[in-house]
Motif scaffolding. Sequence first.
Motif, PDB file in Angstrom:
ATOM      1  N   GLN A   1      -1.998   6.597  -2.405  1.00 17.19           N
ATOM      2  CA  GLN A   1      -3.496   6.158  -1.957  1.00 17.19           C
ATOM      3  C   GLN A   1      -3.979   4.831  -2.848  1.00 17.19           C
ATOM      4  OE1 GLN A   1      -6.618   8.675  -0.066  1.00 17.19           O
ATOM      5  NE2 GLN A   1      -5.516  10.396  -1.423  1.00 17.19           N
ATOM      6  N   THR A   2      -3.065   4.095  -3.227  1.00 15.12           N
ATOM      7  CA  THR A   2      -3.385   2.706  -3.815  1.00 15.12           C
ATOM      8  C   THR A   2      -2.789   1.381  -3.329  1.00 15.12           C
ATOM      9  OG1 THR A   2      -2.984   4.132  -5.888  1.00 15.12           O
ATOM     10  CG2 THR A   2      -2.695   1.973  -6.310  1.00 15.12           C
ATOM     11  N   MET A   3      -3.470   0.604  -3.397  1.00 12.95           N
ATOM     12  CA  MET A   3      -2.863  -0.615  -2.883  1.00 12.95           C
ATOM     13  C   MET A   3      -2.790  -1.702  -4.141  1.00 12.95           C
ATOM     14  SD  MET A   3      -4.700  -3.685  -0.703  1.00 12.95           S
ATOM     15  CE  MET A   3      -5.222  -4.835  -1.793  1.00 12.95           C
TER      16      MET A   3
ATOM     17  N   GLU B   1      -7.380   2.028  -6.102  1.00 13.36           N
ATOM     18  CA  GLU B   1      -7.239   3.392  -5.716  1.00 13.36           C
ATOM     19  C   GLU B   1      -8.134   3.779  -4.645  1.00 13.36           C
ATOM     20  OE1 GLU B   1      -7.044   5.894  -9.092  1.00 13.36           O
ATOM     21  OE2 GLU B   1      -5.613   4.634 -10.288  1.00 13.36           O
ATOM     22  N   PHE B   2      -7.812   4.651  -3.614  1.00 12.42           N
ATOM     23  CA  PHE B   2      -8.900   4.999  -2.553  1.00 12.42           C
ATOM     24  C   PHE B   2      -9.150   6.628  -2.539  1.00 12.42           C
ATOM     25  CE2 PHE B   2      -6.908   0.896  -1.303  1.00 12.42           C
ATOM     26  CZ  PHE B   2      -8.118   0.527  -0.670  1.00 12.42           C
TER      27      PHE B   2
ATOM     28  N   TYR C   1       0.840  -1.224  -0.040  1.00  9.66           N
ATOM     29  CA  TYR C   1       0.086   0.145  -0.042  1.00  9.66           C
ATOM     30  C   TYR C   1       0.942   1.194   0.132  1.00  9.66           C
ATOM     31  CZ  TYR C   1      -3.278   3.824   1.508  1.00  9.66           C
ATOM     32  OH  TYR C   1      -3.755   5.107   1.666  1.00  9.66           O
ATOM     33  N   SER C   2       0.676   2.084  -0.696  1.00 14.38           N
ATOM     34  CA  SER C   2       1.150   3.453  -1.087  1.00 14.38           C
ATOM     35  C   SER C   2       0.258   4.728  -0.521  1.00 14.38           C
ATOM     36  CB  SER C   2       1.825   3.874  -2.359  1.00 14.38           C
ATOM     37  OG  SER C   2       2.185   5.112  -2.583  1.00 14.38           O
TER      38      SER C   2
ATOM     39  N   SER D   1     -12.209   3.925  -4.731  1.00 15.32           N
ATOM     40  CA  SER D   1     -12.666   4.919  -5.993  1.00 15.32           C
ATOM     41  C   SER D   1     -12.385   3.991  -7.511  1.00 15.32           C
ATOM     42  CB  SER D   1     -12.013   6.256  -6.133  1.00 15.32           C
ATOM     43  OG  SER D   1     -10.534   6.088  -6.404  1.00 15.32           O
ATOM     44  N   LYS D   2     -11.655   3.008  -7.387  1.00 14.01           N
ATOM     45  CA  LYS D   2     -11.238   2.342  -8.711  1.00 14.01           C
ATOM     46  C   LYS D   2     -10.685   1.202  -8.450  1.00 14.01           C
ATOM     47  CE  LYS D   2      -9.959   5.209 -11.958  1.00 14.01           C
ATOM     48  NZ  LYS D   2      -9.113   6.064 -12.898  1.00 14.01           N
TER      49      LYS D   2
END
Length: 345
Positions: free
Chosen positions: A151-153, A182-183, A146-147, A194-195
């Motif tokens: 905000q992406t896993m 994507e969060f 997770y970054s 969100s995606k």
Amino acid sequence: MSNKLVIVFAFFVNSIGFAQTFTGTILAADSNLPLPNVTVYFDGTTIGVITDMDGLFSITSNQNINVPLVASFIGYESQIINKDILQANPIIKLKPQTTNLEEVILSDDDWSRSKKLGYFTREFLGHSVYSKDCKITNLDNVRFRYSKVDQTMYAMADQPIIIINKYLGYKVEYNLIDFEIEFKSPPSGLNYVSKVLYSGTSVFSELSKKKTKKRYIQNRNVVYKTSLLYFMRSLAKNTLKQNGFRLFKRESADDSDPLFETTQTSVFRVVKSESDLKEVSFFDSNKVVVSFDNLEQAFLLPNAEDNIFYIDAFGIHSPVNSVLFGGVFGSNRIVSMLPINYNLE
């Protein structure tokens, strides 16, 4: 669930051709020795074979399909086989997998594995009530990162993810190529999805060793009637209404506008292209809502500058990112995933 949900399925078929048999030999690239027990399959289908002790395989499509051929073996990189090259040179060499550098890269990952595992299983398998009947048997082989900045896993796997789907009666071997969630973080501070983007190759096999169980057949028929596969096949044949799909639109792109029911010919233009694909054009860039008899809904939103995409004889659309999906089409995922040769007999 955000309206910007994107589901990506890569390496799917673009055409139908004549029934053919493909033969070849799988070798290890580092030793040139034959590799037995390699899975060779037509991507996204139930058609696959295993190499013998000499690394030999012979695979035939009796359904007149022409899909990418994939070779997969634990400890080696999966390979998409160029069938034209295979006919001239029937030797395929698989490269040993190397350690993924992401394992040793320091990052701003402050999420626990259990938290990332929860997001992965929910977004990969799907939000259906039947997801409880779908189990990944080798989750220990899936790695996550997770970054916080992006905000992406991310999820990675060096061997096929094995899914036992007791709802549809399939075992699915999924070679994960890419997986990202994507969060978004609203003022409340809570993360929401969100995606979702993922791609890979897959092969299906029956859970039932003998005759397919009646409940599996019934469940597959139910899933098929509300599937993106069936929608695209119906759209290509101009039979959406006859097959139980109802279309709704708004006067503008404003989601506060009321929906009104419309017809396929008022929303889409479908013509045959030179490559025997069906060319589909959205008449405008507004979202199209799809309703089913069971009151579930889905939506499509054009995502190409020219509002055009193509559908092959399987019902697979391309380019894969030319249309955004949500609702039933976007949330069911693997639990409701049927082989692309389903119901084409």
